[in-house]
Design a protein around this motif. Structure first.
Motif, PDB file in Angstrom:
ATOM      1  N   UNK A 101      36.548 -29.095   9.096  1.00 14.98           N
ATOM      2  CA  UNK A 101      35.657 -29.774  10.034  1.00 14.98           C
ATOM      3  C   UNK A 101      34.678 -28.865  10.731  1.00 14.98           C
ATOM      4  N   UNK A 102      34.533 -27.626  10.257  1.00 17.45           N
ATOM      5  CA  UNK A 102      33.598 -26.691  10.880  1.00 17.45           C
ATOM      6  C   UNK A 102      32.209 -26.761  10.270  1.00 17.45           C
ATOM      7  N   UNK A 103      31.317 -26.035  10.859  1.00 17.79           N
ATOM      8  CA  UNK A 103      29.928 -25.921  10.396  1.00 17.79           C
ATOM      9  C   UNK A 103      29.731 -24.479   9.937  1.00 17.79           C
ATOM     10  N   UNK A 104      29.223 -24.288   8.730  1.00 23.75           N
ATOM     11  CA  UNK A 104      29.007 -22.946   8.198  1.00 23.75           C
ATOM     12  C   UNK A 104      27.527 -22.600   8.257  1.00 23.75           C
ATOM     13  N   UNK A 105      27.242 -21.364   8.677  1.00 25.50           N
ATOM     14  CA  UNK A 105      25.851 -20.901   8.691  1.00 25.50           C
ATOM     15  C   UNK A 105      25.753 -19.636   7.844  1.00 25.50           C
ATOM     16  N   UNK A 106      25.255 -19.772   6.612  1.00 27.58           N
ATOM     17  CA  UNK A 106      25.195 -18.613   5.706  1.00 27.58           C
ATOM     18  C   UNK A 106      23.933 -17.791   5.882  1.00 27.58           C
ATOM     19  N   UNK A 107      24.063 -16.491   5.698  1.00 29.49           N
ATOM     20  CA  UNK A 107      22.921 -15.586   5.616  1.00 29.49           C
ATOM     21  C   UNK A 107      23.176 -14.597   4.479  1.00 29.49           C
ATOM     22  N   UNK A 108      22.110 -13.998   3.959  1.00 28.33           N
ATOM     23  CA  UNK A 108      22.216 -13.038   2.867  1.00 28.33           C
ATOM     24  C   UNK A 108      22.391 -11.639   3.429  1.00 28.33           C
ATOM     25  N   UNK A 109      23.252 -10.855   2.807  1.00 25.53           N
ATOM     26  CA  UNK A 109      23.493  -9.481   3.260  1.00 25.53           C
ATOM     27  C   UNK A 109      22.234  -8.632   3.096  1.00 25.53           C
ATOM     28  N   UNK A 110      21.915  -7.873   4.129  1.00 26.94           N
ATOM     29  CA  UNK A 110      20.783  -6.954   4.094  1.00 26.94           C
ATOM     30  C   UNK A 110      21.305  -5.526   4.121  1.00 26.94           C
ATOM     31  N   UNK A 111      21.116  -4.763   3.044  1.00 25.21           N
ATOM     32  CA  UNK A 111      21.635  -3.385   2.984  1.00 25.21           C
ATOM     33  C   UNK A 111      20.723  -2.416   3.722  1.00 25.21           C
ATOM     34  N   UNK A 112      20.887  -2.351   5.040  1.00 30.29           N
ATOM     35  CA  UNK A 112      19.968  -1.567   5.859  1.00 30.29           C
ATOM     36  C   UNK A 112      19.959  -0.083   5.514  1.00 30.29           C
ATOM     37  N   UNK A 113      21.074   0.400   4.946  1.00 38.81           N
ATOM     38  CA  UNK A 113      21.117   1.818   4.590  1.00 38.81           C
ATOM     39  C   UNK A 113      20.101   2.154   3.492  1.00 38.81           C
ATOM     40  N   UNK A 114      19.600   1.136   2.804  1.00 41.89           N
ATOM     41  CA  UNK A 114      18.615   1.350   1.745  1.00 41.89           C
ATOM     42  C   UNK A 114      17.185   1.073   2.211  1.00 41.89           C
ATOM     43  N   UNK A 170      17.546 -13.514   4.275  1.00 42.63           N
ATOM     44  CA  UNK A 170      17.444 -14.755   3.516  1.00 42.63           C
ATOM     45  C   UNK A 170      17.221 -14.492   2.031  1.00 42.63           C
ATOM     46  N   UNK A 171      16.753 -13.311   1.679  1.00 49.23           N
ATOM     47  CA  UNK A 171      16.469 -12.956   0.294  1.00 49.23           C
ATOM     48  C   UNK A 171      17.399 -11.838  -0.167  1.00 49.23           C
ATOM     49  N   UNK A 172      17.769 -11.882  -1.435  1.00 46.82           N
ATOM     50  CA  UNK A 172      18.510 -10.766  -2.014  1.00 46.82           C
ATOM     51  C   UNK A 172      17.503  -9.661  -2.343  1.00 46.82           C
ATOM     52  N   UNK A 173      17.709  -8.478  -1.800  1.00 46.16           N
ATOM     53  CA  UNK A 173      16.752  -7.386  -1.956  1.00 46.16           C
ATOM     54  C   UNK A 173      16.780  -6.882  -3.396  1.00 46.16           C
TER      55      UNK A 173
END
Length: 454
Positions: free
Chosen positions: A378-391, A407-410
């Motif tokens: 019964x929960x609400x999911x909020x997805x985001x795309x992983x951002x590899x900041x080390x790169x 939001x985008x795959x790098x």
């Protein structure tokens, strides 16, 4: 560098025009907190805040202001998805307001400051509070010999890194904006379609309360420790409640959004807040974000009694093998989710779970399973795309940096097949069945004093 200013008379604090990839009113709050702080530091100055993206200004609107006002200093807020309009803003400023030094501050410069060295600007705030960083830059513009804590400075065509970290303000010195300073009418429109999975609650107006800065959890993908350190600072409960009461009396807010990295980190503070709100009759519906680790059955029961209608948690993933990539406080199982969802249901609180798609070592199938588990409970999911900041290095082109917007795959940073990419994007951009109905638990208020018009 532009003209060295004396005591500044006119300062512009601006978020550049752009199409937002995501909206969270809490992230935009710094624009107004910096503005208010500058007014206190330079009491004779006219300090103007413009959120050009939210207020839908045209470049003609902005050009006219730059040309007619001739600001002494321009402070530009940057964001993970906020560089699209930066280069054009700088070109307009240099053509129409050429004597003004330009400093940029924000979350993106906190994780990749040297990326901004390619722009025709004069200072880059890397860490410390944004308010103190902008002031340090202005004082360096006034005195070419001065260092600027937490700020990269361009002098004589070359950049110099800061010699020490930026200053952190005591919480009692944070500026809390008044309702008429912020374009809340525009915020209402941005939150209206809950399928966008933005953080606000549709059909109801939120008051954002900046409760805390800093976080000790230590997630590698989070900018908060880099900018604000791992030590938390927090408003007093007394000042928090005073701000809420004054704001609700001044304008037609309907719920409170507490803005803090880990809102329930300080248990004694939470106990006092819930006790005070409950003693007042729980008049303000509210929401917050925290971790599963920093919640308990008793705390959630107290939060529900005090008016809490939504808790957002950084669940990230439920896969046991994947969970090892997370800080210990974030390594949770389906059993933990079962407990948490049951506690929230018993207290009448909506559970909103942040899920990361593409976390290193995880699979798209794992993200799908995590979201299904949230929805089944019964929960609400909020997805985001992983951002590899080390790169995210300083040599990236503008469009390459823009791909790190969660939001985008790098490109070049993952090993996903085309089929997996399509499934990953379906998670983020496909149909969203778990839209919220929590606004039904928040009474609507009659229109009160006018806010800034939409």
């Amino acid at each position: 560098m532009g003209k060295i200013v004396d005591e500044p008379r006119k300062i512009l604090v601006i978020w550049p025009p752009q199409v937002l990839s995501y909206f969270n009113a809490g992230h935009h709050l710094a624009l107004y907190q910096v503005t208010g702080h500058l007014r206190a530091v330079y009491p004779g100055a006219q300090v103007t805040a413009i959120d050009a993206s939210v207020e839908r200004l045209t470049w003609k609107d902005l050009g006219s202001r730059l040309f007619q006002e001739r600001y002494d200093v321009i402070a530009v807020m940057n964001e993970f998805d906020g560089i699209d309009g930066l280069r054009r803003l700088v070109s307009y400023a240099r053509a129409l307001n050429p004597d003004a030094p330009i400093v940029t501050f924000g979350r993106l410069s906190g994780v990749n400051p040297r990326f901004f060295e390619r722009f025709d600007i004069d200072a880059i705030v890397e860490n410390g509070d944004f308010e103190s960083g902008v002031v340090a830059a202005i004082e360096a513009f006034r005195d070419r010999a001065a260092d600027a804590a937490g700020v990269h400075l361009r002098r004589d065509g070359s950049w110099a890194a800061p010699q020490r970290r930026g200053d952190l303000l005591p919480a009692e010195d944070w500026y809390l904006p008044t309702p008429d300073e912020i374009p809340y009418g525009h915020y209402d429109a941005l939150y209206f379609d809950d399928a966008n999975k933005f953080c606000g609650i549709p059909r109801r107006r939120e008051l954002v309360v900046p409760a805390a800065r800093g976080c000790p959890v230590g997630c590698s993908y989070c900018e908060v420790p880099l900018i604000y350190t791992r030590k938390e600072r927090r408003l007093t409960v007394e000042r928090t409640l005073q701000y809420i009461e004054e704001s609700f009396a001044a304008a037609p807010f309907e719920y409170v959004a507490f803005y803090a990295p880990t809102f329930t980190l300080d248990k004694k503070w939470m106990e006092e807040l819930c006790r005070e709100l409950t003693g007042r009759g729980s008049p303000y519906p509210w929401k917050c974000a925290t971790t599963v680790h920093h919640l308990s059955e008793g705390m959630i029961r107290s939060m529900g009694a005090a008016g809490c209608v939504r808790i957002s948690v950084g669940l990230e993933t439920l896969d046991p093998q994947e969970g090892a990539l997370l800080p210990r406080a974030k390594q949770k199982s389906a059993v933990d989710l079962d407990r948490l969802s049951a506690w929230c249901k018993e207290s009448g609180i909506e559970l909103n779970c942040f899920v990361i798609v593409g976390l290193p070592g995880t699979t798209i199938e794992g993200a799908e399973r995590t979201i299904e588990a949230v929805q089944e409970r019964g929960g609400r999911a909020r997805p985001t795309v992983y951002a590899p900041w080390e790169l995210a290095g300083p040599d990236l082109l503008d469009h390459e940096m823009a791909a790190f917007n969660r939001q985008l795959f790098v490109p070049g940073t993952h090993a996903l097949t085309d089929e997996e990419l399509a499934r990953g994007y379906d998670i983020v951009f496909g149909s969203q069945p778990d839209v919220t109905q929590v606004f039904e638990n928040i009474p609507a208020r009659a229109a009160g004093p006018a806010l800034r018009p939409a």
